[in-house]
Design a protein around this motif. Structure first.
Motif, PDB file in Angstrom:
ATOM      1  N   TYR A 328       0.837  -1.207   0.000  1.00 25.05           N
ATOM      2  CA  TYR A 328       0.000   0.000   0.000  1.00 25.05           C
ATOM      3  C   TYR A 328       0.869   1.253   0.000  1.00 25.05           C
ATOM      4  O   TYR A 328       2.005   1.238   0.488  1.00 25.05           O
ATOM      5  CB  TYR A 328      -0.880   0.019   1.257  1.00 25.05           C
ATOM      6  N   ASN A 329       0.311   2.372  -0.469  1.00 31.53           N
ATOM      7  CA  ASN A 329       1.017   3.638  -0.303  1.00 31.53           C
ATOM      8  C   ASN A 329       0.800   4.132   1.133  1.00 31.53           C
ATOM      9  O   ASN A 329      -0.021   3.580   1.880  1.00 31.53           O
ATOM     10  CB  ASN A 329       0.573   4.669  -1.360  1.00 31.53           C
ATOM     11  N   ARG A 331      -0.561   6.736   2.535  1.00 32.91           N
ATOM     12  CA  ARG A 331      -1.878   7.254   2.953  1.00 32.91           C
ATOM     13  C   ARG A 331      -2.856   6.122   3.218  1.00 32.91           C
ATOM     14  O   ARG A 331      -3.516   6.067   4.253  1.00 32.91           O
ATOM     15  CB  ARG A 331      -2.456   8.191   1.886  1.00 32.91           C
ATOM     16  N   ASP A 332      -2.898   5.164   2.283  1.00 29.44           N
ATOM     17  CA  ASP A 332      -3.840   4.046   2.457  1.00 29.44           C
ATOM     18  C   ASP A 332      -3.440   3.186   3.660  1.00 29.44           C
ATOM     19  O   ASP A 332      -4.289   2.717   4.411  1.00 29.44           O
ATOM     20  CB  ASP A 332      -3.893   3.188   1.184  1.00 29.44           C
ATOM     21  N   ARG A 335      -4.577   4.698   6.764  1.00 33.00           N
ATOM     22  CA  ARG A 335      -6.034   4.565   6.949  1.00 33.00           C
ATOM     23  C   ARG A 335      -6.429   3.183   7.446  1.00 33.00           C
ATOM     24  O   ARG A 335      -7.408   3.028   8.174  1.00 33.00           O
ATOM     25  CB  ARG A 335      -6.765   4.872   5.635  1.00 33.00           C
ATOM     26  N   ILE A 336      -5.678   2.159   7.041  1.00 31.96           N
ATOM     27  CA  ILE A 336      -6.087   0.796   7.418  1.00 31.96           C
ATOM     28  C   ILE A 336      -5.267   0.234   8.582  1.00 31.96           C
ATOM     29  O   ILE A 336      -5.487  -0.899   8.989  1.00 31.96           O
ATOM     30  CB  ILE A 336      -6.012  -0.173   6.206  1.00 31.96           C
ATOM     31  N   ILE A 344     -10.764  -3.897   5.359  1.00 32.89           N
ATOM     32  CA  ILE A 344     -10.043  -2.982   4.455  1.00 32.89           C
ATOM     33  C   ILE A 344     -10.993  -2.373   3.411  1.00 32.89           C
ATOM     34  O   ILE A 344     -10.988  -1.168   3.177  1.00 32.89           O
ATOM     35  CB  ILE A 344      -8.866  -3.715   3.746  1.00 32.89           C
ATOM     36  N   THR A 345     -11.856  -3.204   2.839  1.00 38.02           N
ATOM     37  CA  THR A 345     -12.746  -2.716   1.782  1.00 38.02           C
ATOM     38  C   THR A 345     -13.643  -1.590   2.308  1.00 38.02           C
ATOM     39  O   THR A 345     -13.873  -0.592   1.611  1.00 38.02           O
ATOM     40  CB  THR A 345     -13.602  -3.872   1.243  1.00 38.02           C
ATOM     41  N   LEU A 348     -11.308   1.526   2.313  1.00 40.18           N
ATOM     42  CA  LEU A 348     -10.684   2.005   1.065  1.00 40.18           C
ATOM     43  C   LEU A 348     -11.577   1.837  -0.161  1.00 40.18           C
ATOM     44  O   LEU A 348     -11.244   2.300  -1.242  1.00 40.18           O
ATOM     45  CB  LEU A 348      -9.364   1.248   0.807  1.00 40.18           C
ATOM     46  N   CYS A 351      -9.998  -3.926  -1.748  1.00 38.92           N
ATOM     47  CA  CYS A 351      -8.947  -4.551  -0.949  1.00 38.92           C
ATOM     48  C   CYS A 351      -7.905  -5.172  -1.891  1.00 38.92           C
ATOM     49  O   CYS A 351      -7.983  -6.349  -2.232  1.00 38.92           O
ATOM     50  CB  CYS A 351      -9.558  -5.619  -0.028  1.00 38.92           C
TER      51      CYS A 351
END
Ligand code: GLU
Length: 374
Positions: A328-329, A331-332, A335-336, A344-345, A348, A351
């Motif tokens: 993941y980057n 930011r993502d 968030r998770i 996750i879904t 974001l 997933c």
């Protein structure tokens, strides 16, 4: 010879022997071999040429060597025919992956390809890869499916690569000129003399000839992948392979190449960020050989994109305990963090991966105090 995950490259001469549409003539035996491999618990990825040849009769062209756009149109219509031809010989589902060199060079897309292959194999689906000819302009193009197959073997972490065509392997001399020319069973080192021996064995349908096969072998063996050039038009070749015998030319994989990947990850790849873990995740990583899940991450730092290398810290310690390639980057991942993979879904909208860093893409650092290491 032993293999567990193999990339099998099938040349146009086998898919479309008369360069006009697809044929089952050779594909039947190849598909049977793949099925037998799967039944023996092995994983197979196919790289299939033949879309241009399969579509040739359906697109008007005046010359024996049509323009690039005409070939791209042939590939577009021929790809459907080729896939349908493969599927009719399998009971398990086939899947289509069309990729370019540009996709393999882009870290985020590389990770997507890797994840897709991993999931397809885990579900018993046969991935069938070809170059995305419609968009493969010169700078994006791999150009030939031999080299594409080597790259697919790398991305899928295959242990073996079988390059199938209508030649038996590498000969000491051109077998068309000297029918007594000797086949070379094993090549331990690829140098200029091997390229010279390979000569120009192009046939009128194939793109690459022997040169691109040797280039592909060179890429693969450098990365620890055992590579074979084999005659896919002969049924006995598959019998021999199933009995662990080498029926063609074997290029020996360089020893320690897998270790070299971990070495590269550990010593060469620059980290662009870091994550801090809770005690459970630290334990899972250092003692159980697990992948890193988002649920075990308590902080994310740095500016990184998916496919970048990041350092992994135990929240309580100052030294990194591991390094790995993030799915993941930043930011993502922020968030998770702390979320179970099933959630996750919801955060974001999709997933792309249940893990933050897959175990195969991670190295636990040997100098880490208080931790057991690899
Ligand atoms: N992508 C081309 C095709 O499917 C083939 C390239 C190759 O044979 O190396 O027709």
């Amino acid at each position: 010879m032993k293999f567990n995950r193999v990339v099998i490259k099938v040349g146009s001469a086998l898919v479309s022997p008369d360069a006009q549409g697809c044929s089952g003539k050779y594909i039947l035996a190849i598909a049977r071999f793949i099925t037998q491999c799967q039944q023996a618990g092995k994983e197979v990825i196919l790289v299939s040429s033949g879309s241009v040849a399969a579509g040739r009769g359906l697109i008007a062209h005046g010359s024996p060597n049509p323009s690039i756009p005409t070939k791209q149109a042939m590939a577009a219509v021929g790809q459907m025919k080729m896939m349908a031809n493969w599927q009719r010989f399998f009971d398990v589902p086939c899947s289509q992956l069309l990729i370019t060199h540009g996709d393999l060079k882009d870290r985020q897309r590389y990770i997507s390809i890797k994840n897709t292959l991993r999931i397809l194999l885990a579900n018993g689906v046969i991935p069938i890869v070809n170059e995305n000819d419609t968009v493969a302009t010169d700078e994006l193009k791999v150009g030939d499916n031999d080299n594409l197959a080597a790259l697919v073997a790398l991305v899928s972490e295959a242990d073996s690569l079988f390059i199938l065509s209508d030649v038996d392997g590498v000969f000491e001399e051109d077998p068309r000129l000297n029918p007594h020319a000797k086949l070379i069973p094993t090549i331990a080192k690829i140098d200029q003399s091997i390229y010279a021996m390979a000569g120009a064995t192009n046939n009128h349908i194939a793109t690459g000839g022997m040169k691109t096969k040797i280039q592909a072998a060179e890429k693969a063996v450098e990365n620890g992948i055992e590579t074979y050039i084999l005659n896919g038009s002969r049924g006995e070749v598959f019998e021999k392979l199933l009995h662990g015998e080498n029926p063609g030319t074997h290029f020996v994989a360089q020893q320690g190449a897998v270790r070299a990947r971990k070495h590269w990850l550990k010593h060469t790849l620059k980290s662009n960020g870091k994550v801090l873990l809770d005690a459970g995740a630290v334990n899972a990583l250092t003692k159980k050989g697990a992948s890193l899940l988002p649920s075990g991450i308590i902080e994310v730092h740095g500016d990184f994109t998916a496919g970048d290398c990041i350092d992994i810290y135990d929240g309580k310690h100052e030294q990194p305990i591991a390094k790995g390639i993030s799915q993941y980057n930043c930011r993502d991942l922020a968030r998770i963090q702390g979320t179970k993979s099933d959630g996750i879904t919801a955060l974001l909208g999709c997933c792309p991966s249940k893990v933050a860093i897959h175990r195969d893409d991670m190295v636990v650092l040997a100098n880490t105090k208080n931790y057991s290491t690899e």
